[in-house]
Scaffold this motif. Structure first.
Motif, PDB file in Angstrom:
ATOM      1  N   TYR A  46       0.832  -1.209   0.000  1.00  0.00           N
ATOM      2  CA  TYR A  46       0.000   0.000   0.000  1.00  0.00           C
ATOM      3  C   TYR A  46       0.868   1.261   0.000  1.00  0.00           C
ATOM      4  O   TYR A  46       0.603   2.212  -0.750  1.00  0.00           O
ATOM      5  N   ALA A  47       1.917   1.259   0.822  1.00  0.00           N
ATOM      6  CA  ALA A  47       2.778   2.439   0.917  1.00  0.00           C
ATOM      7  C   ALA A  47       3.442   2.740  -0.424  1.00  0.00           C
ATOM      8  O   ALA A  47       3.513   3.897  -0.854  1.00  0.00           O
ATOM      9  N   VAL A  48       3.927   1.702  -1.100  1.00  0.00           N
ATOM     10  CA  VAL A  48       4.573   1.900  -2.395  1.00  0.00           C
ATOM     11  C   VAL A  48       3.559   2.387  -3.423  1.00  0.00           C
ATOM     12  O   VAL A  48       3.814   3.338  -4.184  1.00  0.00           O
ATOM     13  N   ALA A  49       2.391   1.751  -3.471  1.00  0.00           N
ATOM     14  CA  ALA A  49       1.366   2.147  -4.444  1.00  0.00           C
ATOM     15  C   ALA A  49       0.924   3.585  -4.217  1.00  0.00           C
ATOM     16  O   ALA A  49       0.686   4.334  -5.168  1.00  0.00           O
ATOM     17  N   LEU A  50       0.820   4.000  -2.955  1.00  0.00           N
ATOM     18  CA  LEU A  50       0.422   5.373  -2.654  1.00  0.00           C
ATOM     19  C   LEU A  50       1.462   6.358  -3.164  1.00  0.00           C
ATOM     20  O   LEU A  50       1.123   7.404  -3.733  1.00  0.00           O
ATOM     21  N   ARG A  51       2.754   6.030  -2.984  1.00  0.00           N
ATOM     22  CA  ARG A  51       3.801   6.917  -3.464  1.00  0.00           C
ATOM     23  C   ARG A  51       3.802   6.999  -4.991  1.00  0.00           C
ATOM     24  O   ARG A  51       4.056   8.049  -5.569  1.00  0.00           O
ATOM     25  N   VAL A  52       3.541   5.879  -5.652  1.00  0.00           N
ATOM     26  CA  VAL A  52       3.571   5.861  -7.117  1.00  0.00           C
ATOM     27  C   VAL A  52       2.354   6.558  -7.704  1.00  0.00           C
ATOM     28  O   VAL A  52       2.458   7.342  -8.657  1.00  0.00           O
ATOM     29  N   ALA A  59      -4.439   3.217  -4.346  1.00  0.00           N
ATOM     30  CA  ALA A  59      -3.376   2.474  -3.684  1.00  0.00           C
ATOM     31  C   ALA A  59      -3.946   1.286  -2.907  1.00  0.00           C
ATOM     32  O   ALA A  59      -3.370   0.186  -2.903  1.00  0.00           O
ATOM     33  N   GLU A  60      -5.089   1.490  -2.248  1.00  0.00           N
ATOM     34  CA  GLU A  60      -5.738   0.389  -1.532  1.00  0.00           C
ATOM     35  C   GLU A  60      -6.157  -0.714  -2.500  1.00  0.00           C
ATOM     36  O   GLU A  60      -5.977  -1.909  -2.214  1.00  0.00           O
ATOM     37  N   ASP A  61      -6.716  -0.316  -3.645  1.00  0.00           N
ATOM     38  CA  ASP A  61      -7.131  -1.306  -4.649  1.00  0.00           C
ATOM     39  C   ASP A  61      -5.933  -2.111  -5.144  1.00  0.00           C
ATOM     40  O   ASP A  61      -6.014  -3.338  -5.299  1.00  0.00           O
ATOM     41  N   VAL A  62      -4.830  -1.408  -5.415  1.00  0.00           N
ATOM     42  CA  VAL A  62      -3.627  -2.085  -5.917  1.00  0.00           C
ATOM     43  C   VAL A  62      -3.091  -3.054  -4.869  1.00  0.00           C
ATOM     44  O   VAL A  62      -2.752  -4.204  -5.181  1.00  0.00           O
ATOM     45  N   ALA A  63      -2.995  -2.607  -3.634  1.00  0.00           N
ATOM     46  CA  ALA A  63      -2.469  -3.469  -2.577  1.00  0.00           C
ATOM     47  C   ALA A  63      -3.343  -4.710  -2.389  1.00  0.00           C
ATOM     48  O   ALA A  63      -2.828  -5.829  -2.222  1.00  0.00           O
ATOM     49  N   GLN A  64      -4.658  -4.521  -2.418  1.00  0.00           N
ATOM     50  CA  GLN A  64      -5.561  -5.663  -2.266  1.00  0.00           C
ATOM     51  C   GLN A  64      -5.424  -6.640  -3.421  1.00  0.00           C
ATOM     52  O   GLN A  64      -5.387  -7.862  -3.216  1.00  0.00           O
ATOM     53  N   GLU A  65      -5.340  -6.114  -4.644  1.00  0.00           N
ATOM     54  CA  GLU A  65      -5.190  -6.982  -5.807  1.00  0.00           C
ATOM     55  C   GLU A  65      -3.858  -7.721  -5.770  1.00  0.00           C
ATOM     56  O   GLU A  65      -3.793  -8.916  -6.092  1.00  0.00           O
ATOM     57  N   ALA A  66      -2.795  -7.024  -5.366  1.00  0.00           N
ATOM     58  CA  ALA A  66      -1.480  -7.670  -5.290  1.00  0.00           C
ATOM     59  C   ALA A  66      -1.498  -8.808  -4.272  1.00  0.00           C
ATOM     60  O   ALA A  66      -0.967  -9.899  -4.529  1.00  0.00           O
ATOM     61  N   MET A  67      -2.113  -8.573  -3.112  1.00  0.00           N
ATOM     62  CA  MET A  67      -2.174  -9.628  -2.101  1.00  0.00           C
ATOM     63  C   MET A  67      -3.058 -10.787  -2.561  1.00  0.00           C
ATOM     64  O   MET A  67      -2.751 -11.954  -2.287  1.00  0.00           O
ATOM     65  N   MET A  68      -4.138 -10.499  -3.272  1.00  0.00           N
ATOM     66  CA  MET A  68      -4.975 -11.572  -3.802  1.00  0.00           C
ATOM     67  C   MET A  68      -4.185 -12.450  -4.774  1.00  0.00           C
ATOM     68  O   MET A  68      -4.322 -13.685  -4.762  1.00  0.00           O
ATOM     69  N   ARG A  69      -3.355 -11.831  -5.592  1.00  0.00           N
ATOM     70  CA  ARG A  69      -2.528 -12.615  -6.505  1.00  0.00           C
ATOM     71  C   ARG A  69      -1.526 -13.471  -5.741  1.00  0.00           C
ATOM     72  O   ARG A  69      -1.231 -14.603  -6.142  1.00  0.00           O
ATOM     73  N   LEU A  70      -1.010 -12.912  -4.645  1.00  0.00           N
ATOM     74  CA  LEU A  70      -0.079 -13.688  -3.823  1.00  0.00           C
ATOM     75  C   LEU A  70      -0.782 -14.897  -3.217  1.00  0.00           C
ATOM     76  O   LEU A  70      -0.240 -16.007  -3.217  1.00  0.00           O
TER      77      LEU A  70
END
Length: 202
Positions: A46-52, A59-70
């Motif tokens: 989330y922190a990285v996505a927010l900075r980008v 950023a929350e959506d990206v972090a959730q999607e990334a963790m779902m893929r994991l």
């Protein structure tokens, strides 16, 4: 458009990669391992996505999607292929790049305003720390995309250059060049605000 495979060919992970151990436990049904990974890698994603991206909701959506893929690739994870964090950072980078490309195609949203990460300072310094965080976020958003990614991973996330090279799929020398140019650009962008931000004596 490049996609992140379930198995990535980056620098081999150390045998004691704690995230790989947690991922194996999660694949075996250990819910406490899932919580530990979410608290650690989820928060960092989330922190990285927010900075980008400069947008909390995205950023929350990206972090959730990334963790779902994991979670989906957990049963097939091969320890030693890559560090779990390296794999996840690359997923986050790809998702962020996809969203930025969609923004360009669709045009900016009315509420598409950059927000800084929560600074979490002391009560006395909260106002100034918030201003500094906001200034840094604004300056980061002015950098070319690859410079911004390299600077975030190196100087905010503190990753070593070889790991960043694996995430961005470039050479270590290219990482060094991108981070050096990015730091110079940030210095130039922020140079006129040193007194305002309380850095006049820094």
């Amino acid at each position: 458009m490049a996609r992140v495979p379930a198995r990535v060919s980056v620098s081999p992970a150390p045998l004691d990669d704690p995230d790989a151990d947690l991922l194996a436990r999660f694949a075996g049904g250990d819910s406490t391992a899932a919580r530990a990974l979410t608290d650690g890698l989820g928060a960092r994603s989330y922190a990285v996505a927010l900075r980008v991206l400069g947008d909390r909701a995205e950023a929350e959506d990206v972090a959730q999607e990334a963790m779902m893929r994991l979670w989906r690739i957990a049963p097939d994870w091969e320890p030693g292929t890559a560090k779990v964090s390296t794999w996840l950072y690359r997923v986050v980078m790809n998702l962020c790049i996809d969203r930025k490309r969609r923004r360009k195609r669709n045009g900016p949203a009315l509420d598409d305003v950059a927000e800084p990460a929560d600074p979490g300072p002391s009560v006395v310094g909260r106002m100034q720390e918030a201003e500094r965080a906001d200034a840094l976020q604004g300056a980061l958003m002015e950098l070319p995309e690859r410079q911004r990614l390299a600077v975030i991973l190196r100087h905010i996330e503190g990753l070593p250059n070889p790991e960043i090279a694996g995430i961005m799929e470039i050479s270590t020398e290219a990482v060094e060049s991108l981070t050096a140019r990015g730091k110079r650009a940030l210095t130039a962008i922020l140079s006129g605000r040193r007194e305002e931000l309380g850095y006049e004596n820094a």
